[in-house]
Design a protein around this motif. Structure first.
Motif, PDB file in Angstrom:
ATOM      1  N   TRP A   1      55.212-108.767  48.072  1.00  0.00           N
ATOM      2  CA  TRP A   1      54.839-110.088  47.562  1.00  0.00           C
ATOM      3  C   TRP A   1      54.808-109.989  46.047  1.00  0.00           C
TER       4      TRP A   1
ATOM      5  N   ILE B   1      51.478-106.140  46.949  1.00  0.00           N
ATOM      6  CA  ILE B   1      51.671-107.177  45.917  1.00  0.00           C
ATOM      7  C   ILE B   1      52.057-106.529  44.587  1.00  0.00           C
TER       8      ILE B   1
ATOM      9  N   ASP C   1      51.384-105.204  53.643  1.00  0.00           N
ATOM     10  CA  ASP C   1      51.756-106.085  52.530  1.00  0.00           C
ATOM     11  C   ASP C   1      51.388-105.416  51.207  1.00  0.00           C
TER      12      ASP C   1
ATOM     13  N   LYS D   1      53.356-111.616  42.548  1.00  0.00           N
ATOM     14  CA  LYS D   1      52.408-112.521  41.889  1.00  0.00           C
ATOM     15  C   LYS D   1      53.017-112.876  40.542  1.00  0.00           C
TER      16      LYS D   1
ATOM     17  N   LEU E   1      52.087-116.792  44.427  1.00  0.00           N
ATOM     18  CA  LEU E   1      52.228-115.501  45.113  1.00  0.00           C
ATOM     19  C   LEU E   1      53.388-115.690  46.069  1.00  0.00           C
ATOM     20  N   GLU E   2      54.536-115.109  45.735  1.00  0.00           N
ATOM     21  CA  GLU E   2      55.713-115.412  46.552  1.00  0.00           C
ATOM     22  C   GLU E   2      56.201-114.215  47.352  1.00  0.00           C
ATOM     23  N   ARG E   3      56.782-114.516  48.465  1.00  0.00           N
ATOM     24  CA  ARG E   3      57.211-113.494  49.401  1.00  0.00           C
ATOM     25  C   ARG E   3      58.513-112.838  48.936  1.00  0.00           C
TER      26      ARG E   3
ATOM     27  N   PRO F   1      46.559-107.620  52.109  1.00  0.00           N
ATOM     28  CA  PRO F   1      47.406-106.689  51.339  1.00  0.00           C
ATOM     29  C   PRO F   1      46.740-105.333  51.153  1.00  0.00           C
TER      30      PRO F   1
END
Ligand SMILES: Cc1ncc(COP(=O)(O)O)c(C=O)c1O
Length: 341
Positions: free
Chosen positions: A42, A326, A324, A44, A29-31, A192
């Motif tokens: 974010w 995703i 946030d 995934k 899971l990257e920013r 999130p």
């Protein structure tokens, strides 16, 4: 848990359901960057599930192939559009499991195989081109059923998988994914607001909805992102009730508590454009935006429209400053290498 020496794959039982481990999990899971309206993205990375170049279908295939192996099947049959990622990953799963694979595909066999078709052939699958149009899902399903009967008549024992692997068994993979995302969010101290993803045959959506309903039933409501499916095929938009039913059925077969409500299901169809696999200005812009802002590779058919939907919703003010969001990158990268003359 057991490793079959002939198959080199770990098998286990998850909630009473046989599962073969095909995907590299958990995915990162990257920013990402700040979006319009100051929400934070974010990503995934389900494009990096590993199986035969990765994508969301690896999660579904863990359970579908688990069921196939448990039933004593000796071959897998499935169906899809000409450049189906699901078919390519089923071919990869078959190669790992030592199962013959038959793929029923839209369109005609091209002179030169490219993208997913090239990979499916490389994984040893038999590709049956039907001549059907790219979104003639009904005709393709009939062709899959016909081929299943034909192979049975030849003495094979097929496990036949509907389009996209979107059965209650396949959706189990995304119940697991929802739990995985919640655990990662908790570890990162995030709460999130939404999970956004591309939806076509609806199994990814159904699994996520089921996963969320399960968390809610457990009282795990402190981190309970809502779900926004970006529809990229017309069937999915019309198929609203079936995502709900699939999600409920998936919970039932896993023996998990949870009640799926109508309001749990949201499909945003505004980013589809003319039809399945026909790019839009927004999807083309999303490809460039993702490449420049995160080196994410999006495909024309699925993830570009999904990301276009996410960016469009952010611009329209869906998320507040500091929230946030995703995006599940569901894969599709082999399509990037297909020439569209
Ligand atoms: C790259 C990619 N993203 C998203 C999807 C949509 O998933 P589902 O069919 O479960 O709705 C697919 C399905 O083929 C896909 O290949």
């Amino acid at each position: 848990m057991a490793v079959d020496p002939n198959r080199r794959v770990v098998t286990e039982i998850w909630q009473g359901q046989p599962r073969v481990r095909l995907a590299t999990l958990p995915t990162h899971l990257e920013r990402g960057p700040v979006l319009a309206g100051q929400s934070l993205l974010w990503v995934k990375r389900d494009d990096l599930t590993g199986l035969g170049m990765g994508g969301n279908k690896a999660r579904k295939l863990e359970f579908l192939c688990g069921a196939a192996v448990a039933s004593g099947a000796d071959c897998l049959i499935t169906v899809g559009a000409g450049q189906s990622n699901h078919c390519r990953m089923t071919a990869a799963a078959g190669a790992l499991l030592g199962l013959e694979v038959h793929l029923v595909l839209a369109g005609d066999r091209p002179a030169v195989l490219e993208g997913n078709q090239l990979l499916s052939e490389r994984f040893g699958a038999h590709q049956h081109f039907t001549g059907a149009g790219p979104a003639e899902w009904g005709l393709l399903e009939i062709a899959r059923e016909d081929l299943t009967e034909e192979l049975q008549a030849q003495g094979l024992k097929p496990y036949s998988i509907p389009i996209g692997g979107s059965t209650a068994v396949g959706a189990l993979g995304y119940i697991v994914a929802y739990q995985e995302i919640v655990e990662q969010a908790v570890a990162l101290n995030l709460s999130p607001k939404s999970i956004v993803f591309t939806s076509s045959s609806g199994g990814t959506h159904a699994g996520l909805v089921a996963g969320r309903a399960h968390m809610r039933a457990l009282g795990r409501t402190e981190v309970l992102p809502n779900l926004l499916a970006i529809g990229v095929a017309k069937g999915v938009v019309a198929g609203f009730p079936s995502v709900k039913e699939l999600a409920q059925e998936s919970l039932a077969i896993a023996g998990l508590p949870g009640e799926v409500l109508d309001e749990d299901i949201e499909v945003d169809a505004r980013w589809l454009g003319k039809d399945y696999a026909i790019p839009t200005d927004a999807s083309q812009a999303a490809i460039t935006w993702a490449a420049h802002n995160g080196a994410w590779v999006l495909d024309d058919v699925y993830t570009a429209k999904g990301m276009a939907g996410l960016l469009g919703n952010a611009t329209q003010g869906r998320w507040a400053s500091g929230e946030d969001v995703i995006f599940i990158h569901t894969g599709g990268s082999p399509e990037v290498f297909v020439r569209h003359d």
